[in-house]
Motif scaffolding. Sequence first.
Motif, mmCIF file in Angstrom:
data_model
loop_
_atom_site.group_PDB
_atom_site.id
_atom_site.type_symbol
_atom_site.label_atom_id
_atom_site.label_comp_id
_atom_site.label_asym_id
_atom_site.label_seq_id
_atom_site.Cartn_x
_atom_site.Cartn_y
_atom_site.Cartn_z
ATOM 1 N N ASP A 161 12.036 20.329 -10.454
ATOM 2 C CA ASP A 161 10.677 19.973 -10.339
ATOM 3 C C ASP A 161 10.629 18.441 -11.118
ATOM 4 O OD1 ASP A 161 10.088 22.220 -8.823
ATOM 5 O OD2 ASP A 161 9.223 23.102 -10.673
ATOM 6 N N LYS A 162 11.508 18.186 -11.670
ATOM 7 C CA LYS A 162 11.544 16.979 -12.432
ATOM 8 C C LYS A 162 12.453 15.688 -11.626
ATOM 9 C CE LYS A 162 10.051 15.246 -16.186
ATOM 10 N NZ LYS A 162 8.867 15.012 -16.747
ATOM 11 N N ILE A 163 11.861 14.977 -10.902
ATOM 12 C CA ILE A 163 12.370 13.913 -10.111
ATOM 13 C C ILE A 163 12.873 12.819 -11.028
ATOM 14 C CG2 ILE A 163 12.365 12.233 -8.307
ATOM 15 C CD1 ILE A 163 10.208 14.526 -7.172
ATOM 16 N N ASN A 164 14.128 12.389 -11.236
ATOM 17 C CA ASN A 164 14.634 11.082 -11.850
ATOM 18 C C ASN A 164 14.421 10.005 -11.315
ATOM 19 O OD1 ASN A 164 15.723 13.575 -12.962
ATOM 20 N ND2 ASN A 164 17.638 12.369 -13.778
ATOM 21 N N ALA A 165 14.571 9.810 -9.896
ATOM 22 C CA ALA A 165 14.229 8.577 -9.194
ATOM 23 C C ALA A 165 14.462 8.714 -7.924
ATOM 24 C CB ALA A 165 15.358 7.461 -9.962
ATOM 25 N N GLU A 217 0.867 -1.014 -0.137
ATOM 26 C CA GLU A 217 0.087 0.083 -0.031
ATOM 27 C C GLU A 217 0.763 1.153 0.103
ATOM 28 O OE1 GLU A 217 -3.952 -1.534 2.514
ATOM 29 O OE2 GLU A 217 -1.848 -1.212 3.612
ATOM 30 N N TYR A 218 1.896 1.095 0.768
ATOM 31 C CA TYR A 218 2.712 2.345 0.720
ATOM 32 C C TYR A 218 3.434 2.573 -0.656
ATOM 33 C CZ TYR A 218 7.299 4.888 1.841
ATOM 34 O OH TYR A 218 8.396 5.775 1.860
ATOM 35 N N PHE A 219 3.814 1.742 -1.370
ATOM 36 C CA PHE A 219 4.411 2.042 -2.511
ATOM 37 C C PHE A 219 3.368 2.417 -3.691
ATOM 38 C CE2 PHE A 219 8.321 -0.355 -1.020
ATOM 39 C CZ PHE A 219 9.293 0.784 -1.344
ATOM 40 N N ASN A 220 2.164 1.828 -3.307
ATOM 41 C CA ASN A 220 0.915 2.158 -4.463
ATOM 42 C C ASN A 220 0.833 3.664 -3.897
ATOM 43 O OD1 ASN A 220 0.807 -0.091 -5.578
ATOM 44 N ND2 ASN A 220 -0.788 -0.875 -4.304
ATOM 45 N N ARG A 221 0.688 4.027 -2.926
ATOM 46 C CA ARG A 221 0.379 5.516 -2.420
ATOM 47 C C ARG A 221 1.549 6.469 -2.940
ATOM 48 N NH1 ARG A 221 -2.633 7.357 1.890
ATOM 49 N NH2 ARG A 221 -3.977 5.610 1.383
ATOM 50 N N VAL A 222 2.703 6.087 -2.924
ATOM 51 C CA VAL A 222 3.927 6.901 -3.248
ATOM 52 C C VAL A 222 3.619 6.952 -4.943
ATOM 53 C CG1 VAL A 222 6.308 7.069 -3.684
ATOM 54 C CG2 VAL A 222 5.457 6.543 -1.449
ATOM 55 N N ALA A 223 3.365 5.914 -5.418
ATOM 56 C CA ALA A 223 3.193 5.883 -7.046
ATOM 57 C C ALA A 223 2.293 6.883 -7.381
ATOM 58 C CB ALA A 223 3.154 4.661 -7.669
ATOM 59 N N LEU A 224 0.989 7.008 -6.885
ATOM 60 C CA LEU A 224 -0.207 7.744 -7.063
ATOM 61 C C LEU A 224 0.170 9.305 -6.881
ATOM 62 C CD1 LEU A 224 -3.253 8.052 -7.732
ATOM 63 C CD2 LEU A 224 -3.551 8.068 -5.024
ATOM 64 N N LEU A 225 0.948 9.464 -5.813
ATOM 65 C CA LEU A 225 1.330 10.853 -5.445
ATOM 66 C C LEU A 225 2.324 11.257 -6.786
ATOM 67 C CD1 LEU A 225 2.036 10.714 -1.800
ATOM 68 C CD2 LEU A 225 0.179 12.041 -2.850
ATOM 69 N N LEU A 226 3.163 10.512 -7.240
ATOM 70 C CA LEU A 226 4.265 10.840 -8.364
ATOM 71 C C LEU A 226 3.520 11.074 -9.508
ATOM 72 C CD1 LEU A 226 6.850 8.103 -7.484
ATOM 73 C CD2 LEU A 226 7.193 10.681 -7.231
ATOM 74 N N GLY A 277 1.981 14.434 -9.830
ATOM 75 C CA GLY A 277 3.107 15.359 -9.676
ATOM 76 C C GLY A 277 3.629 15.899 -8.533
ATOM 77 N N ILE A 278 3.513 15.572 -7.581
ATOM 78 C CA ILE A 278 4.232 15.850 -6.284
ATOM 79 C C ILE A 278 5.659 16.618 -6.538
ATOM 80 C CG2 ILE A 278 5.186 13.657 -5.621
ATOM 81 C CD1 ILE A 278 4.287 14.519 -2.749
ATOM 82 N N ASP A 279 6.020 17.398 -6.047
ATOM 83 C CA ASP A 279 7.217 18.134 -6.236
ATOM 84 C C ASP A 279 8.280 17.653 -5.198
ATOM 85 O OD1 ASP A 279 7.136 19.827 -3.943
ATOM 86 O OD2 ASP A 279 6.374 21.563 -5.128
ATOM 87 N N LEU A 280 9.571 18.319 -5.539
ATOM 88 C CA LEU A 280 10.758 17.873 -4.656
ATOM 89 C C LEU A 280 10.436 18.081 -3.164
ATOM 90 C CD1 LEU A 280 13.684 16.872 -4.519
ATOM 91 C CD2 LEU A 280 14.243 19.105 -5.130
ATOM 92 N N LEU A 281 9.996 19.543 -2.893
ATOM 93 C CA LEU A 281 9.998 19.665 -1.654
ATOM 94 C C LEU A 281 8.690 19.070 -0.860
ATOM 95 C CD1 LEU A 281 10.187 23.840 -1.930
ATOM 96 C CD2 LEU A 281 11.899 22.128 -0.944
#
Length: 165
Positions: A73-77, A14-23, A26-30
């Motif tokens: 603003d563009k996260i690579n990894a 669920e954690y990784f699914n939630r992070v992928a959803l946020l990504l 367009g969640i930004d670096l900050l």
Amino acid sequence: MSDAQELHTLSLKEYFNRVALLLSRGIDLLQLTDLFTQQPYEETRPHLIWRKLKPSDPRFSLIQIIYDAAAPDKINAIYWDFAINLSELSAIFGPYNWQNEPNSESTAFVFPAPNPAVSLIKTRHPQWLTALPNEAGFGYVDRGSGAKMVLPDPEFSFVQISLKK
């Protein structure tokens, strides 16, 4: 409950699914930094910037966000450092493909990226692995002793999610 606090209560899947959803949203670096830690962070600057975070979530020892200084603003990894077995990774990310990497004498395991924002989910084992017969796991030859080692369920030390550019 904040997103950061809620992440701690989720299973890893669920954690990784939630992070992928946020990504994908367009969640930004900050925002991503605030999601993973409230601690100070450090950055190293080879070609790309590696933002090293001390995670709030005790399951991880380190989280690193990689981005280009020209486009912050563009996260690579993103890398999560933690111990996890192949069976657990398969339960989280699904079936995998694997290949030996001659330059590093290691073995890469790649999982499907069902989220459109993600290009790659990957980890690497430090040994050159071979598949054992009858799906009994993997094996390798120890470089020091020459002994044949068997890994029924290999353990990994990180997961990398690379984002589409």
